[in-house]
Write an enzyme that holds these catalytic residues in place. Structure first.
Site, PDB file in Angstrom:
ATOM      1  N   ASP A 672       0.857  -1.179   0.069  1.00 54.63           N
ATOM      2  CA  ASP A 672      -0.147  -0.071   0.047  1.00 54.63           C
ATOM      3  C   ASP A 672       0.979   1.147   0.128  1.00 54.63           C
ATOM      4  O   ASP A 672       2.190   1.193   0.319  1.00 54.63           O
ATOM      5  CB  ASP A 672      -1.057   0.062   1.119  1.00 54.63           C
ATOM      6  CG  ASP A 672      -2.138   0.774   1.099  1.00 54.63           C
ATOM      7  OD1 ASP A 672      -1.952   1.728  -0.011  1.00 54.63           O
ATOM      8  OD2 ASP A 672      -3.144   0.641   1.711  1.00 54.63           O
TER       9      ASP A 672
HETATM   10  C1  BGC Z   1      -4.842   3.341  -0.230  1.00 56.17           C
HETATM   11  C2  BGC Z   1      -4.954   2.273  -1.201  1.00 56.17           C
HETATM   12  C3  BGC Z   1      -4.757   3.149  -2.504  1.00 56.17           C
HETATM   13  C4  BGC Z   1      -3.686   3.853  -2.648  1.00 56.17           C
HETATM   14  C5  BGC Z   1      -3.396   4.734  -3.675  1.00 56.17           C
HETATM   15  C6  BGC Z   1      -3.902   4.303  -0.262  1.00 56.17           C
HETATM   16  O1  BGC Z   1      -3.965   5.243   0.777  1.00 56.17           O
HETATM   17  O2  BGC Z   1      -5.036   2.778   1.209  1.00 56.17           O
HETATM   18  O3  BGC Z   1      -6.181   1.408  -1.382  1.00 56.17           O
HETATM   19  O4  BGC Z   1      -4.861   2.323  -3.632  1.00 56.17           O
HETATM   20  O5  BGC Z   1      -3.741   4.802  -1.374  1.00 56.17           O
HETATM   21  O6  BGC Z   1      -4.475   5.792  -3.937  1.00 56.17           O
END
Ligand code: BGC
Length: 891
Positions: A672
């Site tokens: 993530d």
């Molecule tokens: C989220 C993800 C997301 C990523 C990119 C993160 O803060 O937890 O689900 O895909 O950001 O935007």
């Protein structure tokens, strides 16, 4: 030709098919042409189409309730009293006003709203103010949130004083009926409803996308007969939930005290009387009868069938839910579990459909983590009586009969892996033989001239470490790229969120939130949504969609519940499977996220989930396992949190053990965004890519680990294998797309600012100026990034000195623009040391030397000294001035 309006239609269809009718006394719904309807309360005016964060989608429009009801009025299906709009606008709902309104209308529609957002959990009561300050109510694409309005709110979970006053005044007024629309992101307290007898109908819509208003009208007027069913149990009180005393945002760890007893698994086993609306529940405008329910069983499978008859007066669909009661035996088990489901066709009154659902017997087994049945860490079918049911919900069942198993059966013997066990890393297929340059490109692999292994064996450690990191996004609001070694012909394949539609700075289709999608219980429709997203991503330049999100609803206060599907892993796994298959069959890659146990948002980047191996395997990992087996997603995203002390991305047992070895997963695993784990440990554990672009310090960490022997060439090669295998599935690779190159043959080259090849922030936005030119704004870096930049690919025929100018606008007092090449070497710079009004555009100019052919030109906005930022929980943008860019001109 891609026609986006077709996707809007799918969004409307899912929305209306997933809404759950919770109450309909006196059959007040559907409305008929004599009904006089009005809107009461200003919530009616703006509905919430989706939550904030990765699931926020920019749309062309969001249909209001008014839009939907006017459509139905024009079709002669209802009579809408238009004066109610002004009443809704003033939000005047004194008894006198309501009584005046009662001369015109019989039925008031009231909307109850609660939003959701990633990065923070909802608060119950006195702490709601803190929730607000932490951004809990402010969804990116929702209505503007007004602090005062929320100050008086008792909490996210309970109705506010003014909301209760509205219901109480309606109760006392002469208005006969109230229809309540629940435009909420997740379960809230609904026990208040039974205190107001005039609330005759309740429709749960969640956050149902851009067509929310029209979809609600479809259901209210009977154009769509509601067939959505609950995917969560709704209890009387918050304290009734088994996790209410262990969902604690004051600690940095969460004890999963309820173990396997999540949602209905708890309520049906221990607290049946605390349930307001049971799992699987939902009303229809017709009635269905289940008859001739039976099962047949062979060695491996059991098929349960039932005849569903429409015994009411209108056409409709029913969900057939298959439940199994396992024997009580020695290993404690939930009293009943969902094991399959199917949805009927549209059935006319009097019609019958035979529905058969096939289950694998091994899917009825329990995971004996402690060896109570004598087989530690094995899936075991305990001997005794298994009763099969077909039901309309978990409380309304018909029995298909009992199957008696005479002996315990071990269906799969595994190892204990997830509670801190050690695991020796095994590198399959790669060794530490020295790097030998062979000048092979990835297209040679595609053309079967060489193997992927031979290709990888020529890559340097630096190249492989670069591959293990996210790459610059290639468009505004992009998230990051994967790959990007151009001289090896590895493209920069692009990711984008997300769960409710493609998240771009241009308009796309906003689909309903995850919980509503799951509430359809309709794999065909969910598959169509995935397909629609896949097709749409072609037109927006996306290779990898960062969806679906599939953590479980462990507690109603989790800030991201709306993005997730259900409290149940089977629904979760099946819904994700349908969406991934829809997306990937279009040639676009999907990403299951967040693997795993990301069930709270406070302290999400460090929180430790303390949970038993049995609960992990039976509940929290199960949905992922189903989706991995049934859809083979090209990517999986690990979660921020730790499980039993280990970050998921550094958790070798979880990744190499469970995911790769047991489930045979061969896609690529990414982190993530800006997690707290370390790249070297991640590569060892089997997490292949550190996201997003810009975690430069991690490159140094990995290089040092390589130099010191902690990481070997074999490790890096093995890691690159999964990444390249996945990159070869992307559209950019298949289409030989290496980004836009602008050619200057003669005269002046003008490059529109939005045609970027890379931007530093994932939050960059684009907008049109009055003269029609698109410009980029919100270029600001976030806390972990070093500098703000955008870069372009420029192709000139002749090596020479060129004059280059950029049209910018800013309110920064002083900064420099550096024009750099791909190696970050400065080619030229301009000082900007006067503060401008951000709406005033001006041109900065410099001279730079460009080589013949492609030049990567990076504009770095060096406005402040580099700083070290602490690791934050969540992410924060620096409070800094904005820089906007509209155009780049090369003479
Ligand atoms: C989220 C993800 C997301 C990523 C990119 C993160 O803060 O937890 O689900 O895909 O950001 O935007």
């Amino acid at each position: 030709m891609f026609d986006i309006s077709e996707n809007y239609k799918i969004s409307r269809k899912i929305a209306s098919n997933g809404m759950v009718l919770l109450k309909n006394s006196e059959n007040i719904l559907p409305f008929n042409s004599n009904d006089k309807i009005g809107l009461v309360g200003k919530n009616c005016l703006n509905l919430i189409n989706g939550g904030g964060g990765s699931a926020a989608v920019k749309t062309e429009y969001t249909r209001s309730l008014m839009d939907g009801l006017v459509e139905k009025t024009n079709e002669g299906k209802i009579e809408l009293y238009e004066g109610t709009v002004s009443i809704a606008e003033t939000n005047d709902f004194t008894i006198n006003t309501l009584n005046r309104l009662a001369n015109k209308i019989d039925t008031a529609i009231v909307v109850y709203k609660r939003n959701g957002n990633e990065g923070g959990d909802r608060r119950l009561g006195e702490k709601s103010k803190i929730g607000f300050q932490e951004g809990a109510y402010a969804g990116e694409n929702s209505e503007k949130t007004n602090y005062d309005e929320y100050e008086e709110r008792v909490g996210y979970f309970y109705p506010s004083k003014s909301e209760l006053e509205l219901f109480s005044n309606l109760q006392k007024s002469n208005i006969k009926n109230v229809v309540l629309i629940l435009n909420i992101s997740a379960t809230v307290d609904l026990s208040f409803i039974e205190h107001f007898s005039k609330i005759k109908a309740v429709l749960l819509t969640y956050l149902s996308g851009m067509e929310i208003g029209t979809a609600i009208a479809d259901v209210l007027c009977g154009d769509v007969n509601p067939s959505g069913r609950l995917v969560d149990t709704i209890a009387y009180n918050y304290s009734d939930y088994p996790t209410s005393d262990c969902f604690d945002y004051n600690t940095r760890y969460t004890e999963y005290k309820e173990d396997i007893y999540v949602g209905y698994r708890y309520f049906e086993t221990f607290a049946m009387d605390r349930v307001l609306y049971p799992f699987g529940y939902g009303l229809s405008y017709t009635q269905f009868q289940f008859e001739d329910c039976e099962y047949i069983v062979d060695e491996d499978n059991v098929v349960i069938s039932v005849c569903v008859k429409n015994i009411g007066n209108v056409v409709g669909r029913e969900v057939v839910q298959i439940y199994v009661k396992a024997p009580e035996g020695d290993l404690p088990k939930p009293k009943i579990e969902l094991k399959g489901f199917a949805k009927t066709e549209n059935l006319n009154p009097g019609d019958t459909q035979k529905v058969s659902v096939s289950l694998k017997l091994k899917d009825l087994a329990s995971f004996d983590d402690k060896g109570i049945l004598g087989h530690k860490s094995a899936w075991v079918l305990e001997k005794g009586e298994y009763e099969f049911f077909a039901g309309k919900n978990i409380r309304d069942l018909v029995s298909a009969g009992i199957y008696n198993l005479e002996e315990n059966i071990v269906t799969e013997q595994l190892k204990s892996r997830l509670c801190g066990e050690k695991y020796e890393r095994e590198i399959i297929d790669f060794d530490n033989s020295p790097v030998v340059e062979k000048n092979i490109t990835l297209y040679d692999v595609k053309d079967n001239k060489v193997t992927l292994k031979e290709f990888i064996n020529q890559l340097s450690p630096e190249e492989m470490i670069s591959l293990s990191c996210g790459q610059p996004p290639a468009f505004p609001l992009g998230t990051a790229g994967v790959g990007n070694l151009k001289n090896r012909k590895i493209p920069n394949s692009q990711t984008a969120d997300g769960p409710a539609g493609i998240r771009r700075s241009v308009n796309t289709t906003c689909f309903p939130c995850g919980t509503l999608i799951a509430s359809c219980w309709d794999s065909d429709l969910q598959y169509k949504m995935g397909k629609a997203m896949g097709v749409e991503s072609f037109s927006t330049g996306i290779d990898i969609i960062l969806a679906p999100s599939m953590n479980l609803h462990r507690n109603p206060l989790c800030g991201r519940n709306f993005e997730y599907f259900s409290e149940d892993p089977l629904i979760t796994g099946k819904t994700a499977t349908a969406i991934v298959n829809g997306i990937q069959e279009q040639g676009v890659c999907a990403t299951l996220k967040h693997f795993a146990v990301n069930n709270c948002e406070f302290w999400r980047t460090t929180n430790d989930s303390i949970v038993s191996e049995r609960a992990l395997r039976e509940v929290y990992l199960k949905g992922f396992e189903i989706a991995v087996n049934e859809s083979n997603p090209a990517f999986i995203m690990t979660s921020y949190n730790r499980i039993n002390g280990k970050y998921t991305s550094e958790n070798i047992q979880l990744l190499r053990g469970v995911l790769r070895k047991e489930w045979k997963y061969d896609g690529a695993i990414m982190t993530d965004w800006r997690n707290c784990a370390s790249l070297d440990n991640e590569i060892i554990a089997g997490n292949n890519i550190k996201m997003p672009y810009g975690c430069f310090e991690q490159i140094d960490i990995a290089l040092e680990a390589y130099n010191k022997g902690k990481l070997t060439l074999a490790d890096l090669r093995n890691n690159s294998y999964y990444i390249l295998n996945a990159v070869m599935k992307t559209k950019r690779f298949k289409e030989n797309d290496f980004g836009k190159t602008h050619v200057k043959s003669e005269g002046v080259l003008v490059i529109p600012a939005i045609e970027v090849n890379g931007v530093s922030s994932t939050r960059v936005k684009q907008q049109k100026r009055e003269d029609g030119k698109d410009y980029l704004f919100n270029l600001g870096k976030d806390a972990r990034m070093q500098r703000t930049f955008v870069y372009y690919s420029v192709f000139v025929e002749k090596e020479d000195e060129y004059k280059i100018s950029a049209e910018i606008s800013t309110n920064c007092s002083s900064f420099e623009i550096w024009f750099c090449n791909e190696q970050d070497e400065k080619l030229g710079e301009v000082n900007c040391n006067k503060a401008n009004n951000p709406n005033e555009w001006h041109i900065v100019e410099t001279k730079i030397y460009l080589k013949a052919g492609e030049n990567v030109l990076k504009l770095v906005f060096a406005d402040e000294p580099q700083r070290d930022y602490p690791l934050f929980d969540g992410w924060f943008e620096l409070p800094k001035d904005d820089i906007q860019i509209a155009e780049l001109v090369i003479f």
